[in-house]
Write a protein that holds these residues in place. Structure first.
Motif, PDB file in Angstrom:
ATOM      1  N   GLY A   1       0.831  -1.204   0.000  1.00 55.85           N
ATOM      2  CA  GLY A   1       0.000   0.000   0.000  1.00 55.85           C
ATOM      3  C   GLY A   1       0.865   1.254   0.000  1.00 55.85           C
ATOM      4  O   GLY A   1       0.540   2.247  -0.653  1.00 55.85           O
TER       5      GLY A   1
ATOM      6  N   LEU B   1       2.309   1.633  -3.491  1.00 55.42           N
ATOM      7  CA  LEU B   1       1.261   2.015  -4.437  1.00 55.42           C
ATOM      8  C   LEU B   1       0.838   3.458  -4.208  1.00 55.42           C
ATOM      9  O   LEU B   1       0.622   4.206  -5.160  1.00 55.42           O
ATOM     10  CB  LEU B   1       0.061   1.072  -4.304  1.00 55.42           C
ATOM     11  N   ASN B   2       0.735   3.821  -2.936  1.00 53.16           N
ATOM     12  CA  ASN B   2       0.286   5.174  -2.636  1.00 53.16           C
ATOM     13  C   ASN B   2       1.282   6.204  -3.171  1.00 53.16           C
ATOM     14  O   ASN B   2       0.900   7.253  -3.690  1.00 53.16           O
ATOM     15  CB  ASN B   2       0.104   5.347  -1.135  1.00 53.16           C
TER      16      ASN B   2
ATOM     17  N   ASN C   1       0.764   6.295  -6.837  1.00 55.18           N
ATOM     18  CA  ASN C   1      -0.478   7.003  -7.162  1.00 55.18           C
ATOM     19  C   ASN C   1      -0.272   8.511  -7.108  1.00 55.18           C
ATOM     20  O   ASN C   1      -0.780   9.249  -7.956  1.00 55.18           O
ATOM     21  CB  ASN C   1      -1.584   6.622  -6.178  1.00 55.18           C
TER      22      ASN C   1
ATOM     23  N   ALA D   1       1.267   9.385 -10.174  1.00 58.28           N
ATOM     24  CA  ALA D   1       0.367   9.230 -11.329  1.00 58.28           C
ATOM     25  C   ALA D   1      -0.641  10.369 -11.418  1.00 58.28           C
ATOM     26  O   ALA D   1      -1.091  10.733 -12.496  1.00 58.28           O
ATOM     27  CB  ALA D   1      -0.361   7.893 -11.246  1.00 58.28           C
ATOM     28  N   LYS D   2      -0.999  10.930 -10.276  1.00 52.71           N
ATOM     29  CA  LYS D   2      -1.959  12.036 -10.287  1.00 52.71           C
ATOM     30  C   LYS D   2      -1.317  13.341 -10.749  1.00 52.71           C
ATOM     31  O   LYS D   2      -1.991  14.353 -10.884  1.00 52.71           O
ATOM     32  CB  LYS D   2      -2.557  12.217  -8.889  1.00 52.71           C
TER      33      LYS D   2
ATOM     34  N   GLU E   1       1.360  15.055  -9.318  1.00 54.60           N
ATOM     35  CA  GLU E   1       1.728  16.054  -8.327  1.00 54.60           C
ATOM     36  C   GLU E   1       3.203  15.975  -7.910  1.00 54.60           C
ATOM     37  O   GLU E   1       3.715  16.883  -7.262  1.00 54.60           O
ATOM     38  CB  GLU E   1       0.870  15.879  -7.066  1.00 54.60           C
TER      39      GLU E   1
ATOM     40  N   ILE F   1       0.553   2.364 -13.780  1.00 50.23           N
ATOM     41  CA  ILE F   1       0.359   2.429 -12.323  1.00 50.23           C
ATOM     42  C   ILE F   1      -1.114   2.161 -11.994  1.00 50.23           C
ATOM     43  O   ILE F   1      -1.432   1.426 -11.061  1.00 50.23           O
ATOM     44  CB  ILE F   1       0.823   3.798 -11.776  1.00 50.23           C
ATOM     45  N   GLY F   2      -1.990   2.731 -12.801  1.00 47.78           N
ATOM     46  CA  GLY F   2      -3.421   2.468 -12.625  1.00 47.78           C
ATOM     47  C   GLY F   2      -3.747   0.991 -12.766  1.00 47.78           C
ATOM     48  O   GLY F   2      -4.584   0.452 -12.042  1.00 47.78           O
TER      49      GLY F   2
ATOM     50  N   ALA G   1      -2.839  -0.797  -9.611  1.00 47.75           N
ATOM     51  CA  ALA G   1      -3.873  -0.575  -8.590  1.00 47.75           C
ATOM     52  C   ALA G   1      -5.080  -1.470  -8.857  1.00 47.75           C
ATOM     53  O   ALA G   1      -5.640  -2.070  -7.934  1.00 47.75           O
ATOM     54  CB  ALA G   1      -4.292   0.896  -8.583  1.00 47.75           C
ATOM     55  N   GLN G   2      -5.462  -1.577 -10.128  1.00 49.39           N
ATOM     56  CA  GLN G   2      -6.613  -2.413 -10.459  1.00 49.39           C
ATOM     57  C   GLN G   2      -6.344  -3.879 -10.121  1.00 49.39           C
ATOM     58  O   GLN G   2      -7.252  -4.614  -9.727  1.00 49.39           O
ATOM     59  CB  GLN G   2      -6.971  -2.263 -11.939  1.00 49.39           C
TER      60      GLN G   2
ATOM     61  N   CYS H   1      -4.588  -4.884  -7.614  1.00 45.06           N
ATOM     62  CA  CYS H   1      -4.793  -4.987  -6.161  1.00 45.06           C
ATOM     63  C   CYS H   1      -6.284  -5.177  -5.862  1.00 45.06           C
ATOM     64  O   CYS H   1      -6.676  -6.081  -5.121  1.00 45.06           O
ATOM     65  CB  CYS H   1      -4.306  -3.731  -5.444  1.00 45.06           C
ATOM     66  N   GLY H   2      -7.102  -4.292  -6.458  1.00 44.26           N
ATOM     67  CA  GLY H   2      -8.540  -4.345  -6.223  1.00 44.26           C
ATOM     68  C   GLY H   2      -9.150  -5.639  -6.728  1.00 44.26           C
ATOM     69  O   GLY H   2     -10.094  -6.165  -6.155  1.00 44.26           O
TER      70      GLY H   2
ATOM     71  N   ARG I   1      -8.869   2.657   6.327  1.00 42.78           N
ATOM     72  CA  ARG I   1      -8.096   2.696   5.078  1.00 42.78           C
ATOM     73  C   ARG I   1      -6.979   3.696   5.190  1.00 42.78           C
ATOM     74  O   ARG I   1      -6.965   4.718   4.720  1.00 42.78           O
ATOM     75  CB  ARG I   1      -9.007   3.026   3.901  1.00 42.78           C
TER      76      ARG I   1
END
Lengths: 311, 161
Positions: B46, B49-50, B53, B56-57, B59, B138-139, B142-143, B145-146, B161
């Protein structure tokens, strides 16, 4: 034929000839029109596929857990009122909706009424789909009818008395249902209205994320503020922008990213039923649509409503 | 964002350090240790990944393709351990594991494998250094993981969470 042949000169024959020409011309027109109609249908199917994704039809109408066929129904939907089994909505004429007209399909989504006039239980979210435009409903039907048919019979619901009495749904509708297509808010931007339409009409997010009263009606005073006993007994979080109990710490980029990937700002990736929504629906929309949804959701009134269950 | 990256790195380091301990050592141990081990490993995932993420956003400019390759390799490494992290007897107690892990074990292993595939692909894409492709991949991680959490992990309360 020879000249003077009685067959060529009778009035009846003249009429026949005229008719033949008329048919020939009509036929030629039909032939010319056929590719145009086929193209129009192909366009409707293509638009309908996107609506199908945005409205997240497949998870409930497919028994994925038991490797059921797409849209053949049979998925168990446990609720406080009993267990419902989703119906087959493939275009199979006997077991599915193959005999439905456009008007039948529209009435089902707009009014929650089946072609035989009986009332659906609100486990089918017509309460949200009523907001859909006629065009979207027609396109959605065109897409569903383009998919393979499956001859799987529907499983009867397993719900207790008195909830199994369908006519009681008339009263339920009077209390908790407002029929009507989405009306854009003129004071808001096109993006906001698109987000509202995607969220409220197609995505039917509120169906899980709004708490329900004892009769299963959505509590409008706590819209999207989360439900402790959502579908399958799972909690649906508060998705209003409340700082402490909702998603007030998120911005539209965070929320749009979650709708695409399932990843939430804390580092986790959502499992539960939301993972299905992302896989089958929001993950397949355009970035612009996800952003519109995110902006709309974050514009909702922040409601203080803590969703927590003792573990 | 820099802080979340540091935290992500720290968590990842912990996970990698723990991964160095041979999983088989737990086979004889009490189930709670294995449950704690795998939960820590997942928290490490996590963290990575965080951090990814956040990049990926759009920033975080600090991240290089080497950072991404390292994170991707760590995620892929953990994915190889997942099959061994759920031995018999670790299905009860302080765990969020669903019984489906053992009932539909082939599906579970396939879901774990997908994390390995998607994170390995991320490392490959990172070698190329195309920013848009890295963010897209990266997305996909994440998918993955879900895709495993949904059928195999009990729903967690939003607060945790």
């Amino acid at each position: 034929m020879k000249d003077g042949d009685p067959m060529t000169s009778t009035p009846a024959n003249v009429v026949l000839k005229c008719l033949a020409s008329v048919f020939a011309i009509a036929g030629a027109m039909l032939l010319a029109a056929a590719p145009a109609a086929a193209q129009a249908n192909a366009d409707a199917i293509k638009r309908g596929e996107y609506i199908f994704r945005a409205a997240d039809c497949s998870p409930c109408h497919t028994d994925t857990k038991n490797k059921g066929a797409l849209l053949a129904g049979g998925r168990a939907l446990p609720t406080p009122f009993g267990t419902f089994y989703s119906p087959n909505i493939t275009a199979d004429p006997v077991n599915g909706i193959g005999k439905w007209t456009d008007a039948d399909f529209t009435r089902a989504l707009r009014q929650g009424v089946s072609p035989d006039g009986s009332h659906y239980f609100p486990v089918f979210p017509y309460t949200s789909f009523t907001l859909m435009t006629d065009q979207d409903i027609k396109d959605l039907k065109a897409y569903i009818f383009s998919l393979p048919t499956v001859p799987l019979a529907n499983k009867p619901h397993n719900i207790g008395f008195p909830f199994n009495l369908r006519f009681l749904q008339i009263g339920w509708k009077m209390l908790f249902f407002t029929e009507g297509v989405y009306k854009p808010a003129p004071a808001k931007s096109a993006e906001w209205n698109r987000g509202a339409y995607l969220t409220e009409a197609l995505g039917h997010c509120a169906e899980c994320h709004t708490p329900r009263n004892l009769l299963g009606g959505m509590d409008r005073s706590r819209w999207m503020a989360g439900s402790i006993d959502g579908p399958e007994g799972e909690m649906a979080p508060n998705i209003t922008p409340h700082e402490a109990t909702g998603i007030g710490e998120w911005d539209d980029i965070d929320l749009a990213y979650m709708l695409k990937t399932g990843a939430v700002p804390g580092g986790d990736v959502v499992g539960s039923l939301m993972a299905e929504v992302i896989r089958e629906s929001t993950g397949k929309l355009t970035d612009a649509d996800r952003t519109a949804m995110a902006k709309y959701i974050l514009s909702l009134p922040a409601i203080d409503h803590k969703i927590e269950k003792p573990r | 964002m820099r802080r979340s990256l540091v935290i992500g790195l720290a968590m990842g380091t912990v996970a990698v350090a723990m991964a160095g301990i041979v999983a088989e050592a737990f086979a004889q141990a009490r189930p709670l240790d294995m449950i704690r081990y795998r939960q820590s490993a997942m928290k490490g995932n996590g963290g990575y990944l965080n951090a990814l993420n956040a990049y990926a956003k759009g920033e975080v400019t600090l991240v290089t393709k080497d950072t991404i390759k390292a994170y991707a390799a760590a995620l892929a490494g953990t994915s190889l351990e997942i099959p061994g992290m759920f031995p018999a007897g670790t299905d009860t107690g302080r765990t969020n594991a669903k019984p489906e892990i053992w009932q539909k074990n082939a599906d579970f292993l396939a879901a774990a494998k997908r994390l390995g595939e998607e994170s390995t692909k991320l490392a490959e894409v990172a070698t190329g250094g195309n920013e848009a492709a890295m963010k897209e991949q990266i997305g996909k991680v994440a998918q993955a993981c879900g895709g495993c959490h949904q059928p195999f992990r009990k729903p967690l309360p939003p607060a945790s969470r």
